[in-house]
Scaffold this motif. Structure first.
Motif, PDB file in Angstrom:
ATOM      1  N   ALA A  74       5.134 -11.334  -5.848  1.00 62.32           N
ATOM      2  CA  ALA A  74       4.773 -10.762  -7.146  1.00 62.32           C
ATOM      3  C   ALA A  74       3.968  -9.480  -6.977  1.00 62.32           C
ATOM      4  O   ALA A  74       3.915  -8.640  -7.873  1.00 62.32           O
ATOM      5  N   LYS A  75       3.356  -9.316  -5.806  1.00 64.11           N
ATOM      6  CA  LYS A  75       2.522  -8.129  -5.581  1.00 64.11           C
ATOM      7  C   LYS A  75       3.346  -6.873  -5.269  1.00 64.11           C
ATOM      8  O   LYS A  75       2.836  -5.770  -5.349  1.00 64.11           O
ATOM      9  N   TYR A  76       4.573  -7.082  -4.861  1.00 68.40           N
ATOM     10  CA  TYR A  76       5.438  -5.917  -4.622  1.00 68.40           C
ATOM     11  C   TYR A  76       6.101  -5.574  -5.950  1.00 68.40           C
ATOM     12  O   TYR A  76       7.294  -5.758  -6.161  1.00 68.40           O
ATOM     13  N   SER A  77       5.266  -5.069  -6.843  1.00 74.23           N
ATOM     14  CA  SER A  77       5.686  -4.960  -8.236  1.00 74.23           C
ATOM     15  C   SER A  77       6.015  -3.516  -8.593  1.00 74.23           C
ATOM     16  O   SER A  77       5.235  -2.825  -9.222  1.00 74.23           O
ATOM     17  N   LEU A  78       7.191  -3.066  -8.154  1.00 75.35           N
ATOM     18  CA  LEU A  78       7.610  -1.688  -8.424  1.00 75.35           C
ATOM     19  C   LEU A  78       7.846  -1.487  -9.911  1.00 75.35           C
ATOM     20  O   LEU A  78       7.631  -0.424 -10.463  1.00 75.35           O
ATOM     21  N   TYR A  79       8.324  -2.573 -10.571  1.00 75.60           N
ATOM     22  CA  TYR A  79       8.621  -2.535 -12.008  1.00 75.60           C
ATOM     23  C   TYR A  79       8.343  -3.922 -12.576  1.00 75.60           C
ATOM     24  O   TYR A  79       8.160  -4.877 -11.806  1.00 75.60           O
TER      25      TYR A  79
ATOM     26  N   ILE B 284       5.434   8.734 -10.255  1.00 71.70           N
ATOM     27  CA  ILE B 284       5.008   8.363 -11.607  1.00 71.70           C
ATOM     28  C   ILE B 284       5.596   7.032 -12.080  1.00 71.70           C
ATOM     29  O   ILE B 284       4.951   6.288 -12.803  1.00 71.70           O
ATOM     30  N   TYR B 285       6.818   6.729 -11.644  1.00 70.98           N
ATOM     31  CA  TYR B 285       7.523   5.549 -12.147  1.00 70.98           C
ATOM     32  C   TYR B 285       7.152   4.256 -11.424  1.00 70.98           C
ATOM     33  O   TYR B 285       7.460   3.167 -11.881  1.00 70.98           O
ATOM     34  N   CYS B 286       6.514   4.375 -10.266  1.00 71.57           N
ATOM     35  CA  CYS B 286       6.450   3.222  -9.355  1.00 71.57           C
ATOM     36  C   CYS B 286       5.164   2.420  -9.492  1.00 71.57           C
ATOM     37  O   CYS B 286       4.061   2.970  -9.488  1.00 71.57           O
ATOM     38  N   GLY B 287       5.302   1.122  -9.572  1.00 70.43           N
ATOM     39  CA  GLY B 287       4.165   0.218  -9.764  1.00 70.43           C
ATOM     40  C   GLY B 287       3.195   0.157  -8.595  1.00 70.43           C
ATOM     41  O   GLY B 287       2.058  -0.264  -8.762  1.00 70.43           O
ATOM     42  N   ILE B 288       3.641   0.551  -7.392  1.00 73.56           N
ATOM     43  CA  ILE B 288       2.692   0.518  -6.268  1.00 73.56           C
ATOM     44  C   ILE B 288       2.157   1.912  -5.938  1.00 73.56           C
ATOM     45  O   ILE B 288       1.627   2.144  -4.854  1.00 73.56           O
TER      46      ILE B 288
ATOM     47  N   ALA C 166      -2.712  -2.638  -9.084  1.00 70.70           N
ATOM     48  CA  ALA C 166      -1.749  -3.169  -8.110  1.00 70.70           C
ATOM     49  C   ALA C 166      -2.483  -4.000  -7.074  1.00 70.70           C
ATOM     50  O   ALA C 166      -3.535  -3.606  -6.581  1.00 70.70           O
ATOM     51  N   GLU C 167      -1.927  -5.153  -6.768  1.00 69.05           N
ATOM     52  CA  GLU C 167      -2.517  -5.974  -5.708  1.00 69.05           C
ATOM     53  C   GLU C 167      -1.888  -5.553  -4.397  1.00 69.05           C
ATOM     54  O   GLU C 167      -0.673  -5.505  -4.276  1.00 69.05           O
ATOM     55  N   ARG C 168      -2.732  -5.239  -3.440  1.00 67.90           N
ATOM     56  CA  ARG C 168      -2.215  -4.696  -2.189  1.00 67.90           C
ATOM     57  C   ARG C 168      -2.190  -5.767  -1.110  1.00 67.90           C
ATOM     58  O   ARG C 168      -3.085  -6.603  -1.018  1.00 67.90           O
ATOM     59  N   TYR C 169      -1.178  -5.721  -0.276  1.00 68.51           N
ATOM     60  CA  TYR C 169      -1.088  -6.641   0.866  1.00 68.51           C
ATOM     61  C   TYR C 169      -0.340  -5.956   1.992  1.00 68.51           C
ATOM     62  O   TYR C 169       0.392  -4.993   1.789  1.00 68.51           O
ATOM     63  N   ARG C 170      -0.565  -6.458   3.180  1.00 68.15           N
ATOM     64  CA  ARG C 170       0.202  -6.021   4.345  1.00 68.15           C
ATOM     65  C   ARG C 170       0.607  -7.252   5.130  1.00 68.15           C
ATOM     66  O   ARG C 170      -0.206  -8.162   5.291  1.00 68.15           O
TER      67      ARG C 170
ATOM     68  N   TYR D 166       0.864  -1.187   0.000  1.00 66.23           N
ATOM     69  CA  TYR D 166       0.000   0.000   0.000  1.00 66.23           C
ATOM     70  C   TYR D 166       0.895   1.228   0.000  1.00 66.23           C
ATOM     71  O   TYR D 166       1.942   1.231   0.652  1.00 66.23           O
ATOM     72  N   CYS D 167       0.468   2.262  -0.729  1.00 67.97           N
ATOM     73  CA  CYS D 167       1.255   3.494  -0.708  1.00 67.97           C
ATOM     74  C   CYS D 167       0.349   4.690  -0.901  1.00 67.97           C
ATOM     75  O   CYS D 167      -0.534   4.679  -1.756  1.00 67.97           O
ATOM     76  N   LYS D 168       0.590   5.727  -0.093  1.00 68.51           N
ATOM     77  CA  LYS D 168      -0.226   6.938  -0.221  1.00 68.51           C
ATOM     78  C   LYS D 168       0.349   7.884  -1.263  1.00 68.51           C
ATOM     79  O   LYS D 168      -0.280   8.886  -1.609  1.00 68.51           O
ATOM     80  N   ASN D 169       1.526   7.575  -1.756  1.00 72.84           N
ATOM     81  CA  ASN D 169       2.156   8.457  -2.745  1.00 72.84           C
ATOM     82  C   ASN D 169       1.851   8.005  -4.169  1.00 72.84           C
ATOM     83  O   ASN D 169       1.355   6.905  -4.390  1.00 72.84           O
ATOM     84  N   ASP D 170       2.220   8.889  -5.100  1.00 76.72           N
ATOM     85  CA  ASP D 170       1.863   8.602  -6.485  1.00 76.72           C
ATOM     86  C   ASP D 170       3.046   8.823  -7.433  1.00 76.72           C
ATOM     87  O   ASP D 170       2.886   9.381  -8.522  1.00 76.72           O
TER      88      ASP D 170
END
Ligand code: SAH
Length: 350
Positions: free
Chosen positions: A304-309, A68-72, A79-83, A62-66
């Protein structure tokens, strides 16, 4: 001419912006090879042929930021979110401990679910169970007070790439609510508190120029980070940069070599992103002066869900497989795994 510049960098650990940009803009294979050889020599002098391992736990997507380059980024609805729960994180540390890791890197998006109290609890629990291990946090921009609390709870290191040291370039990679000024302030706060600090940047991110890369190195000369993280930009299919060009192996290897020459004692990982763009990318990184690897300790079902790229490697492997694979790779490149916690040789906790 370029060789002389590299010799000068080797000797003084410093070049000015024009000199650095000149090398970066004129990188022929021969230049990269020469810089890598010199960088390997410097690394050998301070760290021998040892490579440190850090167990990486990607605990929230999960990320509150946006960014531009980042998959999450928050606006990526694909994006599939998990904690991970505190228990799951501790389980990762236990597995890591048994595999010989003495550093745990907790990385994630900026996720308000993990309040300062939760982070402090997780950090203290890890420290209580594994007092001899180092804890690295990589959870983005926080207040001085929050950073201080995490440090007091036992966190030793903090990774916060500056991403780019150039204002205009920063604005092209980030939404307007994020500023380079705040990013830099966070880094200086972390230094002041006493963390081992990791800055860094993506190589050949969209709109980046050779001058920008020179500015990245010079900014870090000011900051004096203990660690530097750099890897190629890799497009992610659900971001606005999906069609942008991927950073190259050549430029990334050159930047690793220049970084080692400029910061002889820095801890410098051969990143997963580098391993993603070429099957032997990390080995080449190590040969160009890198001395850290960060094998994945996250549970396989979230990898696979931590998909920055895109095309991130090692998403299907159990922690033990990653451990063995990485050691084989390090050995085959002619280096050895160092099982210690691997602090920067000039750092003492204050
Ligand atoms: N939220 C934390 C952790 C960020 S993820 C923070 O703000 O520091 C870790 C790093 O991954 C980022 O700093 C960025 O440099 C890198 N990264 C993100 N998207 C990427 C992409 N598309 N290609 C290559 N690296 C990327």
């Amino acid at each position: 001419m370029i060789k002389e510049l590299i010799d000068k960098l080797y000797k003084n650990n410093y070049l000015n912006k024009d000199e650095l940009a000149y090398i970066i803009a004129n990188k022929e294979d021969e230049v990269i090879k020469y810089a890598s050889t010199k960088a390997a020599e410097v690394r050998q002098k301070y760290y021998g042929n040892k490579v440190f391992m850090r167990g990486l736990i990607e605990f929230t997507s999960y990320c509150k930021n946006d960014c531009i380059y980042c998959g999450i980024r928050r606006s990526n609805s694909n994006a599939e979110r998990y904690r991970l729960t505190a228990e799951q994180i501790l389980k990762c540390c236990e597995i890591g401990y048994n595999l010989g890791y003495r550093t745990y890197v907790l990385q994630g998006g900026e996720d308000p679910f993990y309040t300062d109290d939760k982070i402090i609890e997780i950090v203290s629990d890890i420290k209580r169970l594994y007092p001899e291990c180092a804890i690295t946090l990589s959870i983005g921009e926080k207040s001085y007070e929050s950073y201080k609390k995490y440090y007091v709870a036992g966190a030793d290191r903090y990774l916060l790439r500056h991403e780019t040291a150039n204002e205009e370039h920063y604005a092209k990679l980030h939404p307007k609510e994020l500023s380079l000024r705040n990013r830099k302030e966070c880094l200086f706060n972390l230094k002041k508190i006493g963390y081992q600090v990791g800055a860094g940047f993506m190589v050949e991110s969209p709109y980046q120029t050779p001058e920008n890369l020179a500015e990245d190195l010079l900014f870090m000369k000011e900051l004096q980070p203990e660690m530097i993280g750099l890897g190629p930009f890799i497009p992610q299919k659900d971001t606005p940069f999906r069609d942008k060009k991927q950073g190259s192996l050549q430029t990334t290897v050159l930047m690793l070599a220049l970084t080692r020459l400029m910061f002889p004692k820095v801890l410098l990982p051969a990143t997963t992103a580098l391993g993603t763009i070429h099957p032997l990318g990390r080995e080449m990184g190590i040969k160009a002066g890198a001395n850290v690897v960060m094998p994945n300790l996250s549970p396989t079902d979230v990898r696979a869900k931590y998909s920055l790229y895109d095309n991130k490697i090692c998403t299907g492997d159990e922690a033990a497989e990653c451990r063995n694979c990485i050691e084989r790779r390090i050995n085959s490149a002619g280096f050895e795994v160092d099982p210690s916690r691997g602090d920067n040789i000039e750092w003492k906790r204050k």
